[in-house]
Motif scaffolding. Structure first.
Motif, PDB file in Angstrom:
ATOM      1  N   GLY A 119      19.542  44.298  30.838  1.00 25.29           N
ATOM      2  CA  GLY A 119      20.800  44.988  31.127  1.00 25.29           C
ATOM      3  C   GLY A 119      21.889  43.977  31.434  1.00 25.29           C
ATOM      4  O   GLY A 119      21.629  42.916  31.999  1.00 25.29           O
ATOM      5  N   GLN A 120      23.083  44.301  31.048  1.00 26.41           N
ATOM      6  CA  GLN A 120      24.224  43.424  31.301  1.00 26.41           C
ATOM      7  C   GLN A 120      25.442  44.290  31.596  1.00 26.41           C
ATOM      8  O   GLN A 120      25.786  45.177  30.812  1.00 26.41           O
ATOM      9  CB  GLN A 120      24.512  42.537  30.096  1.00 26.41           C
ATOM     10  N   SER A 121      26.056  44.059  32.751  1.00 25.42           N
ATOM     11  CA  SER A 121      27.283  44.788  33.078  1.00 25.42           C
ATOM     12  C   SER A 121      28.283  43.828  33.688  1.00 25.42           C
ATOM     13  O   SER A 121      27.920  42.922  34.445  1.00 25.42           O
ATOM     14  CB  SER A 121      27.000  45.950  34.039  1.00 25.42           C
ATOM     15  N   SER A 122      29.522  44.017  33.352  1.00 25.34           N
ATOM     16  CA  SER A 122      30.591  43.184  33.911  1.00 25.34           C
ATOM     17  C   SER A 122      31.816  44.060  34.135  1.00 25.34           C
ATOM     18  O   SER A 122      32.052  45.021  33.387  1.00 25.34           O
ATOM     19  CB  SER A 122      30.934  42.021  32.976  1.00 25.34           C
ATOM     20  N   GLN A 123      32.573  43.742  35.153  1.00 24.61           N
ATOM     21  CA  GLN A 123      33.781  44.510  35.424  1.00 24.61           C
ATOM     22  C   GLN A 123      34.836  43.613  36.056  1.00 24.61           C
ATOM     23  O   GLN A 123      34.526  42.596  36.666  1.00 24.61           O
ATOM     24  CB  GLN A 123      33.476  45.698  36.338  1.00 24.61           C
ATOM     25  N   THR A 124      36.066  44.019  35.870  1.00 26.21           N
ATOM     26  CA  THR A 124      37.206  43.316  36.452  1.00 26.21           C
ATOM     27  C   THR A 124      38.023  44.315  37.253  1.00 26.21           C
ATOM     28  O   THR A 124      38.470  45.336  36.722  1.00 26.21           O
ATOM     29  CB  THR A 124      38.083  42.680  35.363  1.00 26.21           C
ATOM     30  N   ASP A 125      38.191  44.015  38.530  1.00 23.37           N
ATOM     31  CA  ASP A 125      38.965  44.879  39.427  1.00 23.37           C
ATOM     32  C   ASP A 125      40.302  44.199  39.689  1.00 23.37           C
ATOM     33  O   ASP A 125      40.338  43.111  40.271  1.00 23.37           O
ATOM     34  CB  ASP A 125      38.211  45.094  40.734  1.00 23.37           C
ATOM     35  N   PRO A 126      41.410  44.796  39.262  1.00 28.97           N
ATOM     36  CA  PRO A 126      42.720  44.138  39.438  1.00 28.97           C
ATOM     37  C   PRO A 126      43.167  44.071  40.890  1.00 28.97           C
ATOM     38  O   PRO A 126      44.010  43.240  41.232  1.00 28.97           O
ATOM     39  CB  PRO A 126      43.666  45.015  38.609  1.00 28.97           C
ATOM     40  N   LEU A 127      42.596  44.943  41.748  1.00 24.75           N
ATOM     41  CA  LEU A 127      42.966  44.959  43.166  1.00 24.75           C
ATOM     42  C   LEU A 127      41.689  44.958  43.997  1.00 24.75           C
ATOM     43  O   LEU A 127      41.034  45.995  44.151  1.00 24.75           O
ATOM     44  CB  LEU A 127      43.813  46.190  43.496  1.00 24.75           C
ATOM     45  N   SER A 128      41.322  43.814  44.515  1.00 24.19           N
ATOM     46  CA  SER A 128      40.104  43.710  45.306  1.00 24.19           C
ATOM     47  C   SER A 128      40.259  44.447  46.634  1.00 24.19           C
ATOM     48  O   SER A 128      41.302  44.364  47.286  1.00 24.19           O
ATOM     49  CB  SER A 128      39.771  42.244  45.581  1.00 24.19           C
ATOM     50  N   THR A 129      39.220  45.167  47.026  1.00 21.42           N
ATOM     51  CA  THR A 129      39.248  45.828  48.341  1.00 21.42           C
ATOM     52  C   THR A 129      39.173  44.812  49.469  1.00 21.42           C
ATOM     53  O   THR A 129      39.458  45.147  50.623  1.00 21.42           O
ATOM     54  CB  THR A 129      38.071  46.808  48.461  1.00 21.42           C
ATOM     55  N   GLN A 130      38.793  43.570  49.166  1.00 22.16           N
ATOM     56  CA  GLN A 130      38.682  42.533  50.178  1.00 22.16           C
ATOM     57  C   GLN A 130      39.891  41.603  50.201  1.00 22.16           C
ATOM     58  O   GLN A 130      39.919  40.669  51.006  1.00 22.16           O
ATOM     59  CB  GLN A 130      37.418  41.687  49.930  1.00 22.16           C
ATOM     60  N   GLY A 131      40.852  41.840  49.299  1.00 22.32           N
ATOM     61  CA  GLY A 131      41.926  40.850  49.188  1.00 22.32           C
ATOM     62  C   GLY A 131      43.306  41.455  49.156  1.00 22.32           C
ATOM     63  O   GLY A 131      43.614  42.402  49.882  1.00 22.32           O
ATOM     64  N   ALA A 132      44.156  40.901  48.300  1.00 24.18           N
ATOM     65  CA  ALA A 132      45.566  41.264  48.243  1.00 24.18           C
ATOM     66  C   ALA A 132      45.747  42.710  47.806  1.00 24.18           C
ATOM     67  O   ALA A 132      44.924  43.260  47.065  1.00 24.18           O
ATOM     68  CB  ALA A 132      46.298  40.330  47.292  1.00 24.18           C
TER      69      ALA A 132
END
Length: 288
Positions: free
Chosen positions: A88-101
């Motif tokens: 299995g392979q999954s990848s994602q990009t979150d433009p607004l991190s819940t831990q950051g800016a």
């Protein structure tokens, strides 16, 4: 004209004060703007909904792929082999991190890749006695809070060096009452796991009963990388100027933190486990 600290609105009466001296800052004009603060200002988007608010739509990206295969082979009427593999392979990009800016420009990535392989051999000694040995291997890679904005602190004017090569990026900057900018304080949080499992068993059928004896050995290996504030963490408040953003422009934080040391941890755990040792059940139960 500046922001009135009591209303948060533009006001002629929003006077800035030097908290060191208690004196007002003439004409609400800072004596200078710190060059590093000047370099960070472009990270703040221009207001597009009223005088102070920015509204935008960001795209969350997720991709997943997986497959599996199984092979069974009969060697003789007494011996059989079975192999199974899954990926299995999954990848994602979150433009607004819940831990950051909470403004765009500092996306984080996540990547996971589990793999599992199983090999099994079965030997029939007699119609009432069957032996089985099995080997399985699990490999799991889980990468969290991968920093995707890799602007170096040095390029922004900071004189200190990041403490984790894989997490280089803009420091996290928190200005009281305003948006935060910079890569998240945490991350990356990477885990690599290897699990080896060996088992063997003998199944004996006697009349209406079935007994199964066996045992196993398992070895787990986990390698973890946990970054924390490796690019620095700044907090600006109502000191030395009574407006947090003015303190930011002045370049005077009330708090600075940078994590250092060894961010890697390793753990291994061997273990021996019985497999249904001395298990006894009726013929009806064997149908499950």
């Amino acid at each position: 004209m500046c922001i009135d600290n009591t209303t948060g609105q533009l006001s002629q009466n929003g006077q800035l004060f030097n908290e060191f001296t208690g004196q007002p800052i003439p004409n609400n004009q800072l004596p200078f703007i710190n060059p590093i603060s000047q370099n960070l200002l472009p990270y703040y988007p221009h207001a597009n909904s009223g005088a102070f608010t920015y509204v935008g739509t960001q795209t969350f990206v997720n991709n997943t792929d997986q497959f599996g295969m199984k092979l069974d082979h009969v060697l003789t009427e007494r011996d059989a082999l079975s192999f199974r593999y899954s990926y299995g392979q999954s990848s994602q990009t979150d433009p607004l991190s819940t831990q950051g800016a909470n403004v765009p420009g500092f996306p984080v990535g996540e990547n996971q890749r589990p793999q599992n392989f199983v090999a099994q051999a079965t030997h029939t000694f007699s119609p009432t006695l069957v032996g089985q040995i099995r080997f399985s291997f699990l490999r799991n890679k889980l990468l969290l809070d991968e920093h995707l904005n890799n602007t170096t602190p040095a390029s922004l004017g900071f004189a200190y060096a990041p403490t984790l090569e894989s997490a280089i990026g803009p420091p996290f900057v928190q200005v009281g009452g305003y948006a935060s900018i910079g890569d998240p304080i945490t991350g990356p949080r990477n885990t690599y796991q290897n699990s080896f499992d060996y088992t063997g068993s003998i199944t004996w059928i006697k009349g209406r009963h079935q007994m199964k004896f066996g045992g196993g050995y398992q070895y787990d290996q986990i390698n973890v990388l946990q970054g924390i504030a490796t690019n620095g963490f700044f907090v600006f408040s109502t000191f030395p100027v009574n407006n947090p953003f003015a303190s930011f422009l002045f370049g005077q934080p009330v708090f600075f933190l940078q994590g250092g040391g060894n961010f890697s941890r390793q753990s291994s755990r061997p273990g021996v486990q019985p497999v249904r040792t001395g298990h006894l059940e009726s013929e009806a139960a064997c149908n499950d």
